[in-house]
Write a protein that holds these residues in place. Structure first.
Motif, mmCIF file in Angstrom:
data_model
loop_
_atom_site.group_PDB
_atom_site.id
_atom_site.type_symbol
_atom_site.label_atom_id
_atom_site.label_comp_id
_atom_site.label_asym_id
_atom_site.label_seq_id
_atom_site.Cartn_x
_atom_site.Cartn_y
_atom_site.Cartn_z
ATOM 1 N N PHE A 202 42.022 44.427 42.138
ATOM 2 C CA PHE A 202 40.827 43.792 41.569
ATOM 3 C C PHE A 202 41.215 42.616 40.675
ATOM 4 O O PHE A 202 40.598 41.538 40.737
ATOM 5 C CB PHE A 202 40.017 44.813 40.762
ATOM 6 N N LEU A 203 42.225 42.793 39.831
ATOM 7 C CA LEU A 203 42.625 41.721 38.924
ATOM 8 C C LEU A 203 43.190 40.525 39.690
ATOM 9 O O LEU A 203 42.986 39.373 39.287
ATOM 10 C CB LEU A 203 43.641 42.248 37.911
ATOM 11 N N SER A 204 43.886 40.781 40.798
ATOM 12 C CA SER A 204 44.355 39.677 41.650
ATOM 13 C C SER A 204 43.171 38.919 42.240
ATOM 14 O O SER A 204 43.181 37.683 42.323
ATOM 15 C CB SER A 204 45.244 40.217 42.772
ATOM 16 N N TRP A 205 42.136 39.657 42.645
ATOM 17 C CA TRP A 205 40.916 39.019 43.145
ATOM 18 C C TRP A 205 40.236 38.220 42.043
ATOM 19 O O TRP A 205 39.821 37.078 42.235
ATOM 20 C CB TRP A 205 39.978 40.092 43.687
ATOM 21 N N CYS A 206 40.138 38.811 40.862
ATOM 22 C CA CYS A 206 39.466 38.158 39.733
ATOM 23 C C CYS A 206 40.163 36.851 39.365
ATOM 24 O O CYS A 206 39.504 35.859 39.020
ATOM 25 C CB CYS A 206 39.440 39.107 38.531
ATOM 26 N N ALA A 207 41.491 36.845 39.461
ATOM 27 C CA ALA A 207 42.253 35.647 39.094
ATOM 28 C C ALA A 207 41.912 34.448 39.972
ATOM 29 O O ALA A 207 42.158 33.296 39.580
ATOM 30 C CB ALA A 207 43.748 35.948 39.168
ATOM 31 N N HIS A 208 41.361 34.705 41.151
ATOM 32 C CA HIS A 208 40.998 33.619 42.068
ATOM 33 C C HIS A 208 39.510 33.284 41.999
ATOM 34 O O HIS A 208 39.027 32.481 42.788
ATOM 35 C CB HIS A 208 41.379 34.000 43.502
ATOM 36 N N GLN A 209 38.787 33.921 41.051
ATOM 37 C CA GLN A 209 37.365 33.626 40.889
ATOM 38 C C GLN A 209 37.177 32.652 39.731
ATOM 39 O O GLN A 209 37.975 32.608 38.790
ATOM 40 C CB GLN A 209 36.566 34.913 40.619
ATOM 41 N N GLN A 210 36.107 31.917 39.804
ATOM 42 C CA GLN A 210 35.804 30.986 38.729
ATOM 43 C C GLN A 210 35.432 31.761 37.460
ATOM 44 O O GLN A 210 34.661 32.704 37.494
ATOM 45 C CB GLN A 210 34.645 30.075 39.135
ATOM 46 N N GLY A 215 41.738 35.047 33.112
ATOM 47 C CA GLY A 215 42.473 33.887 33.580
ATOM 48 C C GLY A 215 43.111 34.087 34.936
ATOM 49 O O GLY A 215 42.689 34.934 35.726
ATOM 50 N N THR A 216 44.150 33.340 35.213
ATOM 51 C CA THR A 216 44.765 33.328 36.540
ATOM 52 C C THR A 216 46.098 34.059 36.602
ATOM 53 O O THR A 216 46.700 34.150 37.663
ATOM 54 C CB THR A 216 44.979 31.873 37.001
ATOM 55 N N ASN A 217 46.567 34.563 35.472
ATOM 56 C CA ASN A 217 47.858 35.259 35.436
ATOM 57 C C ASN A 217 47.614 36.759 35.550
ATOM 58 O O ASN A 217 47.132 37.404 34.616
ATOM 59 C CB ASN A 217 48.588 34.936 34.124
ATOM 60 N N THR A 218 47.938 37.332 36.700
ATOM 61 C CA THR A 218 47.633 38.747 36.929
ATOM 62 C C THR A 218 48.493 39.671 36.068
ATOM 63 O O THR A 218 48.059 40.766 35.709
ATOM 64 C CB THR A 218 47.820 39.114 38.417
ATOM 65 N N VAL A 225 43.719 44.173 29.929
ATOM 66 C CA VAL A 225 42.816 45.287 30.226
ATOM 67 C C VAL A 225 43.281 46.545 29.491
ATOM 68 O O VAL A 225 42.468 47.267 28.895
ATOM 69 C CB VAL A 225 42.735 45.551 31.744
ATOM 70 N N ALA A 226 44.576 46.816 29.518
ATOM 71 C CA ALA A 226 45.104 47.975 28.802
ATOM 72 C C ALA A 226 44.843 47.850 27.303
ATOM 73 O O ALA A 226 44.494 48.833 26.633
ATOM 74 C CB ALA A 226 46.598 48.127 29.075
ATOM 75 N N ALA A 270 31.018 42.669 33.628
ATOM 76 C CA ALA A 270 30.975 43.647 32.543
ATOM 77 C C ALA A 270 32.181 43.506 31.615
ATOM 78 O O ALA A 270 32.046 43.606 30.387
ATOM 79 C CB ALA A 270 30.920 45.057 33.128
ATOM 80 N N LEU A 271 33.358 43.275 32.187
ATOM 81 C CA LEU A 271 34.553 43.082 31.367
ATOM 82 C C LEU A 271 34.448 41.811 30.537
ATOM 83 O O LEU A 271 34.837 41.775 29.360
ATOM 84 C CB LEU A 271 35.799 43.051 32.256
ATOM 85 N N ALA A 272 33.908 40.744 31.136
ATOM 86 C CA ALA A 272 33.728 39.489 30.401
ATOM 87 C C ALA A 272 32.778 39.676 29.228
ATOM 88 O O ALA A 272 33.014 39.160 28.122
ATOM 89 C CB ALA A 272 33.212 38.406 31.346
ATOM 90 N N SER A 273 31.702 40.437 29.435
ATOM 91 C CA SER A 273 30.734 40.674 28.357
ATOM 92 C C SER A 273 31.366 41.478 27.215
ATOM 93 O O SER A 273 31.124 41.205 26.036
ATOM 94 C CB SER A 273 29.513 41.426 28.901
ATOM 95 N N ALA A 274 32.176 42.465 27.580
ATOM 96 C CA ALA A 274 32.824 43.278 26.547
ATOM 97 C C ALA A 274 33.851 42.468 25.769
ATOM 98 O O ALA A 274 33.963 42.591 24.542
ATOM 99 C CB ALA A 274 33.471 44.504 27.190
ATOM 100 N N GLU A 275 34.623 41.631 26.480
ATOM 101 C CA GLU A 275 35.686 40.856 25.838
ATOM 102 C C GLU A 275 35.123 39.698 25.014
ATOM 103 O O GLU A 275 35.531 39.471 23.875
ATOM 104 C CB GLU A 275 36.659 40.320 26.901
ATOM 105 N N ARG A 276 34.195 38.954 25.576
ATOM 106 C CA ARG A 276 33.722 37.720 24.933
ATOM 107 C C ARG A 276 32.590 37.956 23.942
ATOM 108 O O ARG A 276 32.540 37.339 22.882
ATOM 109 C CB ARG A 276 33.259 36.731 26.007
#
Length: 455
Positions: A202-210, A215-218, A225-226, A270-276
């Protein structure tokens, strides 16, 4: 859809003890002229009600439903088949319990409460007896052979049927193949690795999304995330309704979202909302209801009512009944605590996010009787060739279990799905084609076949 019940012995070793009513649902074949027979489906769990699941997904199985009567059933103890219950929450509040001895005592008390709330069916729950029920269903339907499509836990159930009734096994497909042999601790560790592998994908996929929040570093994404999970356990976020988002609830949310690649965009958001924004709403929604709502009224609502905690109660009851390593023995708390401490490092190495929760599943059946050893002994049962589907990115039933079970059955063809998510029939047109050809035409390739990931 037609509904019915069938009476099966509560205890096959002593039929005089009474019967269990098993709920059935049937959608008759639309092409009656070319009807093959019945196709029994199990949608997983354990604890998923098959009749309601068939009603929800009937259109999806329409191709198979042209020539098969589609049959869903609630396994004993599930749904409308004399549902079990634990009379309330099934998780001990570990933070409120002072030591290992108190925790184990609480788990024993919980197991006893489940016995009292479930009634006489609980000791006879388990895959071995559900498999026997399936053979009764086959005979009631008038089919010479059982044609079967099982997902996730349904794959374990199908394998057990093939071992118990090889001569009555027809065209059988198992998708999302469960293990038949792994002891509890090993099973939990393999599951931990599978969940982490799915999260990495999932994180590899996310790194290729806008605008991926990590970010882009998996590699650093895994660390972030940890860190989020650790931070939330120390300082939970509070939702508008007062609900707490802890790190462990966030881990549950991620685990749930990894079951289907279609949920990945929602997880990223959901992760973006929690982080930002420190907004827990998205992850709380993905985590689902961890504890059933109070159901005192439901418990007294009369015949036909399914207790609110039935799915969780049945999940625990079946898994416990299927595993001979789990026992009622009152082991010394210090010994149990030390065993967990000895395993902790390996679980955390497999996944800092999923390891702690998976480690505690080792105690899931403490206080319950040991289960059957029949499933672990299955080896080349003499059933006809069947089709097994394994998905490389499956977070719940890792691909290695497909290969292991195929070897145990000794007569299986594997379709290796290179995609993501739990089970593949709904996710891959290639897999669906293999399955439908086999079930409808009896065509089964040799060796292992491959299906690519699909966008």
């Amino acid at each position: 859809m037609q509904c019915a019940t069938v009476d099966v012995p509560r205890d096959y070793a002593a039929p005089g003890k009474g019967t269990v009513k098993v709920a059935l649902a049937r959608i008759p074949a639309t092409d009656r002229k070319n009807r093959i027979g019945s196709l029994l489906l199990n949608f997983g769990g354990p604890g998923a009600p098959g009749a309601a699941s068939l009603a929800d997904s009937a259109k999806f199985f329409a191709d198979l439903g042209e020539r098969y009567d589609l049959i869903g059933f609630d396994p004993r103890g599930v749904g409308h088949s004399e549902p079990v219950s634990c009379g309330g929450p099934q998780q001990a509040d570990e933070e409120a319990i002072p030591d290992a001895a108190a925790l184990l005592a609480a788990l024993r008390a919980l197991a006893r409460r489940c016995e009292l709330a479930s009634g006489p069916v609980l000791p006879y729950i388990g895959t071995e007896n559900v498999s026997r029920d399936m053979d009764v269903i086959r005979r009631v339907l008038g089919d010479e052979k059982l044609n079967y499509l099982g997902f996730s836990y349904g794959a374990r159930l199908g394998a057990v049927y093939a071992a118990q009734f090889p001569g009555s096994t027809g065209r059988m497909v198992l998708d999302g193949v469960d293990t038949l042999t792994a002891p509890l601790a090993e099973r939990a560790l393999v599951s931990t690795r599978a969940q982490q592998r799915a999260l990495d994908n999932f994180l590899s996929w996310c790194a290729h999304q806008q605008d991926c929040v990590y970010g882009t570093n998996t590699r650093t994404a895994k660390e972030k995330v940890a860190a989020l999970v650790t931070r939330l356990d120390e300082e939970p976020l509070v939702g508008e309704d007062g609900t707490y988002l802890t790190g462990q609830v966030a881990a549950v949310a991620m685990g749930n979202a990894l079951y289907s690649q279609q949920t990945w965009p929602a997880l990223a958001e959901a992760l973006a909302s929690a982080e930002r924004d420190r907004d827990p709403a998205g992850l709380l929604q993905l985590s689902g209801p961890l504890i059933p709502p109070p159901d005192d009224e439901d418990q007294d609502a009369g015949p036909g009512t399914v207790p609110a905690d039935n799915a969780l109660a049945a999940l625990a009851a079946v898994n416990c009944a299927d595993d001979p390593d789990r026992s009622r023995d009152k082991a010394d708390p210090a010994v149990v605590e030390q065993e967990l401490l000895d395993m902790e490092g390996e679980f955390l190495k497999a996944s800092e996010i999923f390891g702690p929760r998976q480690l505690m599943t080792v105690l899931a059946c403490y206080g319950r009787p040991a289960g059957t050893d029949f499933i672990r002994k299955i080896n080349h049962p003499g059933a006809p060739r069947m089709l097994l589907i394994g998905t490389r990115g499956d977070p719940a039933t890792p691909y290695e279990w497909t290969e292991e079970t195929a070897e145990r059955l000794g007569s299986a063809v594997i379709v290796d799905h290179k995609g993501e998510g739990h089970t593949a029939y709904a996710a891959s047109s290639c897999v669906k084609e293999y399955v439908d050809h086999f079930l409808l035409d009896g065509r089964l390739p040799s060796g292992t076949r491959s299906c690519p990931a699909e966008e």
